[in-house]
Scaffold this active site. Structure first.
Site, PDB file in Angstrom:
ATOM      1  CE  LYS A 183      -0.063  -4.530   2.963  1.00 40.21           C
ATOM      2  NZ  LYS A 183      -0.456  -5.868   2.404  1.00 40.21           N
ATOM      3  CE1 TYR A 196      -3.547  -2.582   5.628  1.00 36.18           C
ATOM      4  CE2 TYR A 196      -3.307  -0.250   5.103  1.00 36.18           C
ATOM      5  CZ  TYR A 196      -3.413  -1.566   4.696  1.00 36.18           C
ATOM      6  OH  TYR A 196      -3.369  -1.873   3.352  1.00 36.18           O
ATOM      7  CB  THR A 230      -0.899  -0.010   1.253  1.00 43.55           C
ATOM      8  OG1 THR A 230      -1.550   1.246   1.376  1.00 43.55           O
ATOM      9  CG2 THR A 230      -0.100  -0.235   2.530  1.00 43.55           C
ATOM     10  CG  ASP A 231      -1.157   4.987  -0.948  1.00 42.38           C
ATOM     11  OD1 ASP A 231      -1.700   4.346  -0.020  1.00 42.38           O
ATOM     12  OD2 ASP A 231      -1.759   5.864  -1.602  1.00 42.38           O
ATOM     13  CD  GLU A 232      -3.440   3.619   4.497  1.00 43.89           C
ATOM     14  OE1 GLU A 232      -3.222   3.502   5.706  1.00 43.89           O
ATOM     15  OE2 GLU A 232      -4.576   3.604   4.005  1.00 43.89           O
TER      16      GLU A 232
HETATM   17  P1  NAD Z   1      -9.820  -7.236   1.927  1.00 46.63           P
HETATM   18  O1  NAD Z   1      -9.874  -6.960   3.382  1.00 46.63           O
HETATM   19  O2  NAD Z   1     -10.996  -6.949   1.085  1.00 46.63           O
HETATM   20  O3  NAD Z   1      -9.453  -8.774   1.688  1.00 46.63           O
HETATM   21  C1  NAD Z   1      -8.478  -9.429   2.437  1.00 46.63           C
HETATM   22  C2  NAD Z   1      -8.604 -10.932   2.166  1.00 46.63           C
HETATM   23  O4  NAD Z   1      -7.570 -11.587   2.928  1.00 46.63           O
HETATM   24  C3  NAD Z   1      -9.934 -11.520   2.615  1.00 46.63           C
HETATM   25  O5  NAD Z   1     -10.431 -12.397   1.634  1.00 46.63           O
HETATM   26  C4  NAD Z   1      -9.583 -12.275   3.876  1.00 46.63           C
HETATM   27  O6  NAD Z   1     -10.423 -13.394   4.119  1.00 46.63           O
HETATM   28  C5  NAD Z   1      -8.151 -12.701   3.596  1.00 46.63           C
HETATM   29  N1  NAD Z   1      -7.390 -12.940   4.826  1.00 46.63           N
HETATM   30  C6  NAD Z   1      -7.296 -12.129   5.919  1.00 46.63           C
HETATM   31  N2  NAD Z   1      -6.538 -12.709   6.858  1.00 46.63           N
HETATM   32  C7  NAD Z   1      -6.118 -13.892   6.348  1.00 46.63           C
HETATM   33  C8  NAD Z   1      -5.288 -14.938   6.842  1.00 46.63           C
HETATM   34  N3  NAD Z   1      -4.757 -14.885   8.064  1.00 46.63           N
HETATM   35  N4  NAD Z   1      -5.051 -16.008   6.054  1.00 46.63           N
HETATM   36  C9  NAD Z   1      -5.598 -16.086   4.825  1.00 46.63           C
HETATM   37  N5  NAD Z   1      -6.400 -15.144   4.313  1.00 46.63           N
HETATM   38  C10 NAD Z   1      -6.660 -14.058   5.061  1.00 46.63           C
HETATM   39  O7  NAD Z   1      -8.534  -6.473   1.407  1.00 46.63           O
HETATM   40  P2  NAD Z   1      -8.290  -5.703   0.029  1.00 46.63           P
HETATM   41  O8  NAD Z   1      -8.777  -4.323   0.157  1.00 46.63           O
HETATM   42  O9  NAD Z   1      -8.730  -6.553  -1.094  1.00 46.63           O
HETATM   43  O10 NAD Z   1      -6.689  -5.629   0.046  1.00 46.63           O
HETATM   44  C11 NAD Z   1      -5.913  -6.714  -0.462  1.00 46.63           C
HETATM   45  C12 NAD Z   1      -4.438  -6.375  -0.320  1.00 46.63           C
HETATM   46  O11 NAD Z   1      -4.151  -5.190  -1.034  1.00 46.63           O
HETATM   47  C13 NAD Z   1      -4.002  -6.124   1.115  1.00 46.63           C
HETATM   48  O12 NAD Z   1      -2.725  -6.670   1.277  1.00 46.63           O
HETATM   49  C14 NAD Z   1      -3.963  -4.604   1.236  1.00 46.63           C
HETATM   50  O13 NAD Z   1      -3.014  -4.200   2.184  1.00 46.63           O
HETATM   51  C15 NAD Z   1      -3.554  -4.227  -0.171  1.00 46.63           C
HETATM   52  N6  NAD Z   1      -4.015  -2.904  -0.630  1.00 46.63           N
HETATM   53  C16 NAD Z   1      -5.340  -2.554  -0.528  1.00 46.63           C
HETATM   54  C17 NAD Z   1      -5.754  -1.312  -1.022  1.00 46.63           C
HETATM   55  C18 NAD Z   1      -7.201  -0.883  -0.977  1.00 46.63           C
HETATM   56  O14 NAD Z   1      -7.507   0.260  -1.321  1.00 46.63           O
HETATM   57  N7  NAD Z   1      -8.133  -1.726  -0.583  1.00 46.63           N
HETATM   58  C19 NAD Z   1      -4.814  -0.451  -1.614  1.00 46.63           C
HETATM   59  C20 NAD Z   1      -3.480  -0.844  -1.682  1.00 46.63           C
HETATM   60  C21 NAD Z   1      -3.088  -2.078  -1.200  1.00 46.63           C
HETATM   61  O1  DAU Z   2      -4.180   4.037   0.448  1.00 48.93           O
HETATM   62  C1  DAU Z   2      -4.396   2.662   0.330  1.00 48.93           C
HETATM   63  C2  DAU Z   2      -5.263   2.191   1.476  1.00 48.93           C
HETATM   64  O2  DAU Z   2      -6.583   2.656   1.218  1.00 48.93           O
HETATM   65  C3  DAU Z   2      -5.266   0.673   1.643  1.00 48.93           C
HETATM   66  O3  DAU Z   2      -3.966   0.243   1.972  1.00 48.93           O
HETATM   67  C4  DAU Z   2      -6.247   0.249   2.735  1.00 48.93           C
HETATM   68  O4  DAU Z   2      -6.310  -1.168   2.805  1.00 48.93           O
HETATM   69  C5  DAU Z   2      -7.610   0.811   2.378  1.00 48.93           C
HETATM   70  O5  DAU Z   2      -8.528   0.482   3.396  1.00 48.93           O
HETATM   71  C6  DAU Z   2      -7.560   2.308   2.158  1.00 48.93           C
HETATM   72  O6  DAU Z   2      -7.306   2.988   3.415  1.00 48.93           O
HETATM   73  P1  DAU Z   2      -8.049   4.362   3.811  1.00 48.93           P
HETATM   74  O7  DAU Z   2      -8.001   4.513   5.264  1.00 48.93           O
HETATM   75  O8  DAU Z   2      -7.550   5.490   2.980  1.00 48.93           O
HETATM   76  O9  DAU Z   2      -9.531   3.996   3.286  1.00 48.93           O
HETATM   77  P2  DAU Z   2     -10.972   4.233   3.938  1.00 48.93           P
HETATM   78  O10 DAU Z   2     -11.978   3.859   2.912  1.00 48.93           O
HETATM   79  O11 DAU Z   2     -11.086   3.613   5.285  1.00 48.93           O
HETATM   80  O12 DAU Z   2     -11.014   5.807   4.145  1.00 48.93           O
HETATM   81  C7  DAU Z   2     -10.863   6.706   3.046  1.00 48.93           C
HETATM   82  C8  DAU Z   2     -10.912   8.127   3.604  1.00 48.93           C
HETATM   83  O13 DAU Z   2     -12.240   8.393   4.083  1.00 48.93           O
HETATM   84  C9  DAU Z   2     -10.000   8.348   4.799  1.00 48.93           C
HETATM   85  O14 DAU Z   2      -9.480   9.676   4.739  1.00 48.93           O
HETATM   86  C10 DAU Z   2     -10.930   8.206   6.007  1.00 48.93           C
HETATM   87  C11 DAU Z   2     -12.250   8.715   5.471  1.00 48.93           C
HETATM   88  N1  DAU Z   2     -13.448   8.065   6.068  1.00 48.93           N
HETATM   89  C12 DAU Z   2     -13.521   6.707   6.037  1.00 48.93           C
HETATM   90  C13 DAU Z   2     -14.614   6.054   6.566  1.00 48.93           C
HETATM   91  C14 DAU Z   2     -14.681   4.545   6.560  1.00 48.93           C
HETATM   92  C15 DAU Z   2     -14.486   8.830   6.559  1.00 48.93           C
HETATM   93  O15 DAU Z   2     -14.429  10.084   6.558  1.00 48.93           O
HETATM   94  N2  DAU Z   2     -15.576   8.196   7.088  1.00 48.93           N
HETATM   95  C16 DAU Z   2     -15.683   6.834   7.116  1.00 48.93           C
HETATM   96  O16 DAU Z   2     -16.692   6.299   7.616  1.00 48.93           O
END
Ligand code: NAD
Ligand code: DAU
Length: 351
Positions: free
Chosen positions: A162, A158, A132-134
């Protein structure tokens, strides 16, 4: 070429799009989706590929080292694409331990299992870590962007977990020669995202006339990318990325939360047949997220210049598509938010 590719976290949001792309585009690969099926993992996300001959689902926990080694041996795994993680920042604030267990120890288990099962013979092997970019921390409100050279500075449990997993992946490359590649991506949106993240949560709440909890003043900025564009980028880096290297992936698409929320409200109202903007009354400013990073923005020029990747969708088009998908899949929304999630939501928002 025949390949056995394990995709971890394939039943989650991004993982399910990656699995679908690989299963459909590479019939010669055998895709093994390894997932624990936590609250965020849902096999309904993959109904359309579950009967394909090149797809197998294995329910397993990446924290279970023996089980992971058994899966590597049974399926003669050649390559790993690792997405399994605890992924929600808010949950990491209330339960940091499960993030360290899954994201750090789980990743370390996979790295070690790969090393042992490949017996340090890494020809045609690859360990692809999705990050992730975080990990880069937070930017100010200026024109700076995260590049692949930006120093790690994670703030939430988180992002700390990562960042730690990224360091272990690089350590296995530098110490044991494991062929690895890492991508760090910005915020994804699109179908099958668990509705605790901003975009699907707000679409669901607008639909159900529930409050839209905006953290702080809603001024934080995120860089949004349609999930299928991320899956395409992963596919490209998997095939053409340089071993040992890192690529940033982003949408060139920064939005202040409140502006994005207004766009979501307008689009969802229109697609629900309501007067556009009528649901703005649901916007509720709530306490800010602890340690809330101000701004994320990715410089994705390396993957663009070196591998020819770029986002394919304009944001407004992606949002329209996404809102329509959630409205057309209310059964999915209702089923994933029943049960345990109800307790989490009530506790989180005191609603
Ligand atoms: P998600 O939470 O939707 O899915 C995570 C999946 O991992 C689920 O299917 C869950 O069952 C599985 N999982 C969790 N713990 C596990 C374990 N111990 N063993 C096996 N499986 C397990 O997540 P996502 O948003 O699809 O993110 C996927 C990946 O991409 C993550 O590594 C996250 O850090 C990264 N990522 C997400 C975002 C985003 O915006 N969502 C952005 C950048 C990177
Ligand atoms: O940047 C990549 C990341 O983006 C991934 O690594 C994470 O897995 C993914 O969950 C996401 O993280 P964020 O914290 O940026 O996403 P989220 O959707 O939780 O929140 C987006 C923005 O909105 C953040 O600034 C917090 C705000 N927010 C979020 C929620 C859930 C609100 O204001 N209200 C809310 O209820």
């Amino acid at each position: 070429m025949k390949k056995n590719v394990i995709i971890t976290g394939g039943a989650g949001f991004i993982g399910s799009h990656v699995v679908r792309l690989f299963v459909n585009s590479y019939p010669e690969y055998h895709i093994i989706n390894l997932d624990k099926l936590t609250y965020a993992g849902n096999l309904a996300n993959l109904k359309d590929v579950e009967d394909k001959p090149n797809y197998t689902f294995v329910k397993a926990d990446i924290c279970d080292f023996d089980k992971i080694k058994e899966v590597f041996k049974t399926f003669k795994i050649d390559n790993v694409i690792h997405l399994a993680a605890e992924s929600h920042v808010d949950r990491s604030i209330t339960d940091p331990f499960s993030f360290a267990e899954t994201n750090v120890m789980g990743t370390l288990n996979l790295l070690q299992a790969a090393r042992e099962c490949w017996k340090d013979n890494f020809e045609n092997k690859l360990f692809y870590h999705v990050s992730t970019d975080e990990v880069y921390g937070a930017l100010e409100f200026d024109n700076t962007l995260f590049t692949e050279e930006t120093r790690y500075d994670p703030h939430s449990p988180y992002s700390a977990s990562k960042a730690s997993s990224d360091h272990f992946v690089r350590a296995y490359h530098d110490t044991y020669g494991l062929p690895v590649v890492i991508t760090n991506c910005s915020n994804n949106y699109g179908p099958y995202q668990f509705p605790e993240k901003l975009i699907p949560l707000f679409i669901n709440n607008i639909r159900r006339n529930k409050p839209l909890p905006v953290y702080g003043e809603g001024v934080n900025v995120r860089d949004w990318l349609y999930v299928e564009d991320h899956a395409r980028a992963i596919c490209l880096v998997f095939h053409n990325g340089r071993k040992g290297d890192t690529y940033n992936i982003g949408g060139f698409n920064e939005w202040k939360n409140i502006d994005l929320i207004r766009l979501l409200v307008k689009t969802t109202d229109r697609l629900l047949g309501r007067e556009e903007g009528v649901s703005e009354k649901l916007i509720t400013y709530v306490a800010d997220r602890a340690g809330h990073d101000l701004r994320y923005a990715i410089d994705a020029s390396k993957i663009k210049d070196e591998l020819g990747w770029q986002p394919s969708l304009q944001f407004e088009e992606g949002i329209e598509k996404t809102v329509r998908w959630y409205i057309d899949h209310q059964d999915w929304l209702d089923s994933v938010t029943s049960g345990e999630y109800q307790n989490y939501y009530r506790e989180m928002y005191k609603m």
